[in-house]
Write a protein that holds these residues in place. Structure first.
Motif, PDB file in Angstrom:
ATOM      1  N   PHE A 354      41.263 -44.692 -91.724  1.00  0.00           N
ATOM      2  CA  PHE A 354      42.100 -45.893 -91.602  1.00  0.00           C
ATOM      3  C   PHE A 354      41.943 -46.455 -90.200  1.00  0.00           C
ATOM      4  CE2 PHE A 354      44.232 -42.622 -94.205  1.00  0.00           C
ATOM      5  CZ  PHE A 354      44.101 -43.212 -95.456  1.00  0.00           C
ATOM      6  N   ASN A 355      41.782 -47.797 -90.107  1.00  0.00           N
ATOM      7  CA  ASN A 355      41.577 -48.408 -88.798  1.00  0.00           C
ATOM      8  C   ASN A 355      41.821 -49.904 -88.905  1.00  0.00           C
ATOM      9  OD1 ASN A 355      40.984 -48.547 -86.100  1.00  0.00           O
ATOM     10  ND2 ASN A 355      38.835 -47.943 -86.287  1.00  0.00           N
ATOM     11  N   VAL A 356      41.890 -50.556 -87.763  1.00  0.00           N
ATOM     12  CA  VAL A 356      41.979 -52.009 -87.748  1.00  0.00           C
ATOM     13  C   VAL A 356      40.599 -52.598 -87.989  1.00  0.00           C
ATOM     14  CG1 VAL A 356      43.990 -52.118 -86.241  1.00  0.00           C
ATOM     15  CG2 VAL A 356      41.712 -51.986 -85.237  1.00  0.00           C
ATOM     16  N   ALA A 357      40.565 -53.823 -88.485  1.00  0.00           N
ATOM     17  CA  ALA A 357      39.280 -54.485 -88.669  1.00  0.00           C
ATOM     18  C   ALA A 357      38.694 -54.889 -87.329  1.00  0.00           C
ATOM     19  CB  ALA A 357      39.451 -55.707 -89.569  1.00  0.00           C
ATOM     20  N   SER A 358      39.560 -55.245 -86.389  1.00  0.00           N
ATOM     21  CA  SER A 358      39.131 -55.599 -85.038  1.00  0.00           C
ATOM     22  C   SER A 358      40.364 -55.622 -84.139  1.00  0.00           C
ATOM     23  CB  SER A 358      38.438 -56.968 -85.015  1.00  0.00           C
ATOM     24  OG  SER A 358      39.336 -57.976 -85.438  1.00  0.00           O
ATOM     25  N   GLY A 359      40.137 -55.700 -82.835  1.00  0.00           N
ATOM     26  CA  GLY A 359      41.247 -55.808 -81.911  1.00  0.00           C
ATOM     27  C   GLY A 359      41.756 -54.469 -81.426  1.00  0.00           C
ATOM     28  N   THR A 360      42.899 -54.511 -80.729  1.00  0.00           N
ATOM     29  CA  THR A 360      43.450 -53.315 -80.075  1.00  0.00           C
ATOM     30  C   THR A 360      44.788 -52.904 -80.655  1.00  0.00           C
ATOM     31  OG1 THR A 360      44.497 -54.690 -78.374  1.00  0.00           O
ATOM     32  CG2 THR A 360      42.274 -53.862 -77.919  1.00  0.00           C
ATOM     33  N   ASN A 361      45.088 -53.373 -81.849  1.00  0.00           N
ATOM     34  CA  ASN A 361      46.346 -52.998 -82.489  1.00  0.00           C
ATOM     35  C   ASN A 361      46.140 -51.755 -83.344  1.00  0.00           C
ATOM     36  OD1 ASN A 361      49.067 -53.202 -83.238  1.00  0.00           O
ATOM     37  ND2 ASN A 361      48.919 -55.434 -83.381  1.00  0.00           N
ATOM     38  N   THR A 362      47.068 -51.421 -84.200  1.00  0.00           N
ATOM     39  CA  THR A 362      46.967 -50.223 -85.033  1.00  0.00           C
ATOM     40  C   THR A 362      47.391 -50.525 -86.464  1.00  0.00           C
ATOM     41  OG1 THR A 362      49.205 -49.581 -84.358  1.00  0.00           O
ATOM     42  CG2 THR A 362      47.376 -48.606 -83.141  1.00  0.00           C
ATOM     43  N   VAL A 363      46.879 -49.707 -87.374  1.00  0.00           N
ATOM     44  CA  VAL A 363      47.323 -49.760 -88.767  1.00  0.00           C
ATOM     45  C   VAL A 363      48.359 -48.663 -88.992  1.00  0.00           C
ATOM     46  CG1 VAL A 363      45.184 -50.771 -89.611  1.00  0.00           C
ATOM     47  CG2 VAL A 363      45.426 -48.284 -89.526  1.00  0.00           C
ATOM     48  N   ASN A 364      48.864 -48.596 -90.205  1.00  0.00           N
ATOM     49  CA  ASN A 364      49.950 -47.661 -90.510  1.00  0.00           C
ATOM     50  C   ASN A 364      49.418 -46.491 -91.340  1.00  0.00           C
ATOM     51  OD1 ASN A 364      52.543 -46.663 -90.477  1.00  0.00           O
ATOM     52  ND2 ASN A 364      53.304 -48.027 -92.079  1.00  0.00           N
ATOM     53  N   SER A 365      48.474 -45.730 -90.751  1.00  0.00           N
ATOM     54  CA  SER A 365      47.927 -44.571 -91.472  1.00  0.00           C
ATOM     55  C   SER A 365      49.051 -43.664 -91.935  1.00  0.00           C
ATOM     56  CB  SER A 365      46.988 -43.788 -90.549  1.00  0.00           C
ATOM     57  OG  SER A 365      45.915 -44.586 -90.106  1.00  0.00           O
ATOM     58  N   PHE A 366      49.020 -43.293 -93.212  1.00  0.00           N
ATOM     59  CA  PHE A 366      50.008 -42.385 -93.813  1.00  0.00           C
ATOM     60  C   PHE A 366      51.442 -42.885 -93.617  1.00  0.00           C
ATOM     61  CE2 PHE A 366      46.649 -39.050 -92.722  1.00  0.00           C
ATOM     62  CZ  PHE A 366      46.101 -39.081 -93.981  1.00  0.00           C
ATOM     63  N   GLY A 367      51.625 -44.178 -93.358  1.00  0.00           N
ATOM     64  CA  GLY A 367      52.978 -44.687 -93.150  1.00  0.00           C
ATOM     65  C   GLY A 367      53.668 -44.050 -91.954  1.00  0.00           C
ATOM     66  N   LEU A 368      52.881 -43.618 -90.968  1.00  0.00           N
ATOM     67  CA  LEU A 368      53.445 -42.849 -89.860  1.00  0.00           C
ATOM     68  C   LEU A 368      54.432 -43.645 -89.021  1.00  0.00           C
ATOM     69  CD1 LEU A 368      50.315 -40.862 -88.616  1.00  0.00           C
ATOM     70  CD2 LEU A 368      52.327 -39.944 -89.772  1.00  0.00           C
ATOM     71  N   LYS A 369      54.337 -44.966 -89.025  1.00  0.00           N
ATOM     72  CA  LYS A 369      55.245 -45.752 -88.190  1.00  0.00           C
ATOM     73  C   LYS A 369      56.694 -45.630 -88.664  1.00  0.00           C
ATOM     74  CE  LYS A 369      51.600 -48.893 -86.686  1.00  0.00           C
ATOM     75  NZ  LYS A 369      51.067 -50.277 -86.609  1.00  0.00           N
ATOM     76  N   ARG A 370      56.868 -45.209 -89.909  1.00  0.00           N
ATOM     77  CA  ARG A 370      58.225 -44.985 -90.390  1.00  0.00           C
ATOM     78  C   ARG A 370      58.798 -43.672 -89.846  1.00  0.00           C
ATOM     79  NH1 ARG A 370      57.455 -46.136 -95.486  1.00  0.00           N
ATOM     80  NH2 ARG A 370      58.343 -48.236 -95.399  1.00  0.00           N
ATOM     81  N   TRP A 371      57.944 -42.786 -89.384  1.00  0.00           N
ATOM     82  CA  TRP A 371      58.397 -41.490 -88.883  1.00  0.00           C
ATOM     83  C   TRP A 371      59.082 -41.607 -87.528  1.00  0.00           C
ATOM     84  CZ3 TRP A 371      57.343 -36.314 -90.717  1.00  0.00           C
ATOM     85  CH2 TRP A 371      56.692 -36.259 -91.950  1.00  0.00           C
ATOM     86  N   PHE A 372      58.839 -42.719 -86.814  1.00  0.00           N
ATOM     87  CA  PHE A 372      59.288 -42.812 -85.423  1.00  0.00           C
ATOM     88  C   PHE A 372      60.055 -44.101 -85.175  1.00  0.00           C
ATOM     89  CE2 PHE A 372      55.063 -40.826 -85.709  1.00  0.00           C
ATOM     90  CZ  PHE A 372      55.389 -39.528 -85.348  1.00  0.00           C
ATOM     91  N   SER A 373      60.929 -44.054 -84.179  1.00  0.00           N
ATOM     92  CA  SER A 373      61.541 -45.265 -83.640  1.00  0.00           C
ATOM     93  C   SER A 373      60.975 -45.518 -82.254  1.00  0.00           C
ATOM     94  CB  SER A 373      63.066 -45.106 -83.571  1.00  0.00           C
ATOM     95  OG  SER A 373      63.414 -44.073 -82.649  1.00  0.00           O
ATOM     96  N   ASN A 374      61.041 -46.722 -81.800  1.00  0.00           N
ATOM     97  CA  ASN A 374      60.562 -47.205 -80.499  1.00  0.00           C
ATOM     98  C   ASN A 374      59.094 -46.857 -80.234  1.00  0.00           C
ATOM     99  OD1 ASN A 374      61.410 -44.382 -79.871  1.00  0.00           O
ATOM    100  ND2 ASN A 374      61.139 -44.939 -77.728  1.00  0.00           N
ATOM    101  N   GLU A 375      58.287 -46.745 -81.299  1.00  0.00           N
ATOM    102  CA  GLU A 375      56.874 -46.434 -81.117  1.00  0.00           C
ATOM    103  C   GLU A 375      56.104 -47.666 -80.646  1.00  0.00           C
ATOM    104  OE1 GLU A 375      57.197 -48.024 -85.284  1.00  0.00           O
ATOM    105  OE2 GLU A 375      58.349 -46.645 -84.019  1.00  0.00           O
ATOM    106  N   SER A 376      55.048 -47.423 -79.875  1.00  0.00           N
ATOM    107  CA  SER A 376      54.160 -48.503 -79.467  1.00  0.00           C
ATOM    108  C   SER A 376      53.078 -48.677 -80.521  1.00  0.00           C
ATOM    109  CB  SER A 376      53.510 -48.176 -78.120  1.00  0.00           C
ATOM    110  OG  SER A 376      52.492 -49.108 -77.826  1.00  0.00           O
ATOM    111  N   ASN A 377      52.789 -49.937 -80.862  1.00  0.00           N
ATOM    112  CA  ASN A 377      51.745 -50.216 -81.840  1.00  0.00           C
ATOM    113  C   ASN A 377      50.396 -50.472 -81.193  1.00  0.00           C
ATOM    114  OD1 ASN A 377      53.406 -49.992 -84.136  1.00  0.00           O
ATOM    115  ND2 ASN A 377      54.206 -52.067 -83.805  1.00  0.00           N
ATOM    116  N   SER A 378      50.318 -50.278 -79.873  1.00  0.00           N
ATOM    117  CA  SER A 378      49.061 -50.474 -79.160  1.00  0.00           C
ATOM    118  C   SER A 378      48.162 -49.259 -79.320  1.00  0.00           C
ATOM    119  CB  SER A 378      49.341 -50.711 -77.674  1.00  0.00           C
ATOM    120  OG  SER A 378      48.168 -50.569 -76.908  1.00  0.00           O
ATOM    121  N   ALA A 379      46.893 -49.500 -79.583  1.00  0.00           N
ATOM    122  CA  ALA A 379      45.951 -48.386 -79.733  1.00  0.00           C
ATOM    123  C   ALA A 379      45.760 -47.636 -78.427  1.00  0.00           C
ATOM    124  CB  ALA A 379      44.610 -48.905 -80.243  1.00  0.00           C
TER     125      ALA A 379
END
Length: 487
Positions: A354-379
């Protein structure tokens, strides 16, 4: 006459020179004498029995940077011993006398063909200040035995150990172990300490980092008096005998304030695949579309939602894993319409990521962003949200094109809230995949996350993933679920 006289003088000089070296060769033609016989190799490492070195001479001073037992040999040179001989010695230090112990206390014994005895210096705690320990041979029970070498320039009747800066390290002697996969199976492995260890420092230290692809327990032998290694026992707590799947756990040595991991620092425990995989089964192709940079797989995981456990959805851009032609799992994706093989593109037939198509952002592999609060979405801060090699497939019988086993590839991922607040999380897991209707594939697996600070150890939950946005809603589970944690 002159020629004869010259030869006689040379002979006398050679004889005198030979005599000065007799004591190092343990020659039996000289008067009996006893002396320290401590030698080191070219790397300044003590030479210990049964290693023999006839070209090195004993030294009188040694800088010790190790906490392992230091063995100091004392040798007696004699034509013969009609009865046992004892030699008394003394020990003194310029520093803390409680930082070491001496065995035997003050008496060495020689008898029969045993013409070497050993003084053992043991260290039960780490010294803080540089100090010296001096050993001195005092007298022998047989007054005819001379104390020290039969010369004045290297008597070797005293030996000084200078305690320098301590350098304690550890390493694995092997990098991989194979298991059969049976519940209760136990395999042993060692951690080597070339410079020794102090038990009280190891007992409560977290010297390992784990990436566990299966469940096991870990115990170790009593430390005993051999401070050069520790034997650990790994016992399997689950059955992992599926011939179509590869199971893998990794134990990594980490640096601690007192011990540095060096050399081979990772030990991989593997249950190999027994059924060979046919790349033509190509299960990875069921979950990727290289022609679409925005291809998504869709998933749900069993997670806490306002105090209730429910299936919650996520999706992530999904890509094949590009490999070289010589990779054992390589399957040709495109020759780019040319006859030149150098521009051919190969994919791993059994892995997706799992990865972004381009850029320096992030995707939500395994829905991991739901596991955390105040997470940074920067790669740059949370590269772990992009898992470029995430799942590995193992077709049933090695050839099935519709079902098999799936493993979450064990690895460390990094997720944080800022550049100064990041966390390394070990992920692993396993499950199955299957074509549940024409062209619709479901992956059903457990995902495990391990981090002592965030989770207090390992937490896990169930996942379902699909290669189409339209799929049957999973049935509710009667198990607990993880909660969001603050980074």
């Amino acid at each position: 006459m002159n020629r004869i006289k010259f030869i006689s003088i040379v002979s006398i000089v050679l004889a005198l020179f030979s005599c000065s070296k007799d004591d190092y060769r343990l020659d039996t033609t000289v008067d009996p004498f006893v002396r320290f016989n401590f030698m080191v190799n070219s790397n300044n490492i003590p030479i210990e029995y049964p290693v023999v070195n006839t070209t090195t001479i004993p030294i009188e001073t040694y800088e010790n940077q190790s906490v392992r037992v230091l063995k100091i040999p004392v040798s007696l040179t004699s034509k013969n011993l009609k009865e046992a001989v004892t030699v008394n010695f003394s020990s003194s230090t310029s520093g803390d006398s409680n930082s070491f112990s001496v065995e035997p206390k003050n008496t060495l014994r020689f008898e029969g063909t045993k013409l070497t005895d050993t003084i053992y210096l043991s260290f039960e705690k780490r010294w803080t200040d540089k100090q010296s320990i001096t050993l001195q041979l005092e007298n022998a029970s047989d007054p005819e035995i001379h104390i020290g070498n039969l010369n004045s320039y290297a008597p070797n009747k005293t030996f000084t150990v200078n305690l320098g800066s301590i350098n304690t390290v550890y390493t694995f002697p092997v990098s991989q172990l194979i298991v059969k996969g049976e519940v209760g199976e136990t395999i042993d492995f060692k951690v080597n300490f070339p410079n020794g260890f102090i038990p009280s420092e190891i007992e409560n230290a977290n010297i390992f980092k784990f990436q566990n692809g299966f469940e096991y327990s870990l115990t170790h032998d009593d430390y005993g008096t051999n401070r050069s290694s520790i034997t650990y026992h790994l016992t399997l707590l689950e059955d992992i005998q599926n011939d179509d799947a590869r199971y893998e756990s990794k134990i990594t040595l980490v640096n601690t304030p007192n011990y540095i991991a060096t050399g081979s620092t990772g030990l991989t425990i593997v249950k190999p695949i027994k059924s060979p995989r046919d790349i033509q089964a190509n299960p990875a192709s069921k979950f990727t579309d290289p022609t679409n940079a925005f291809y998504l797989t869709y998933g749900e995981h069993w997670f806490n939602n306002n105090g209730n456990c429910t299936w919650q959805t996520f999706n992530a851009l999904t890509f094949p894993v590009v490999v070289t032609k010589d990779n054992e799992n390589a399957i040709l994706y495109s020759d780019k319409g040319t006859a030149n093989p150098n521009d051919d593109v190969y994919h791993d037939a059994f892995k997706i990521g799992f990865n972004v198509a381009s850029g320096t952002n992030t995707v939500n592999s395994f829905g991991l962003k739901r596991w955390f609060s105040n997470e940074s979405n920067s790669a740059a801060i949370s590269p772990g949200f992009n898992i470029t090699s995430a799942l590995e497939f193992f077709p049933a019988n090695g050839t099935s094109k519709t079902e098999g086993t799936v493993l979450v590839i064990p690895q460390d991922i990094t997720i944080g809230s800022s550049a100064t607040n990041t966390h390394v999380i070990a992920i692993s897991g396993e499950g199955t995949y299957k074509e549940i209707s024409a062209g619709l594939y479901e992956i059903s697996f457990e995902l495990k996350l391990t981090n002592d600070k965030l989770f207090g150890g390992t937490v896990s939950t169930q996942y379902r993933m699909y290669n189409n946005r339209t799929y049957p809603k999973p049935a509710a589970l009667s198990i607990s679920c993880p909660k969001e944690v603050t980074l």
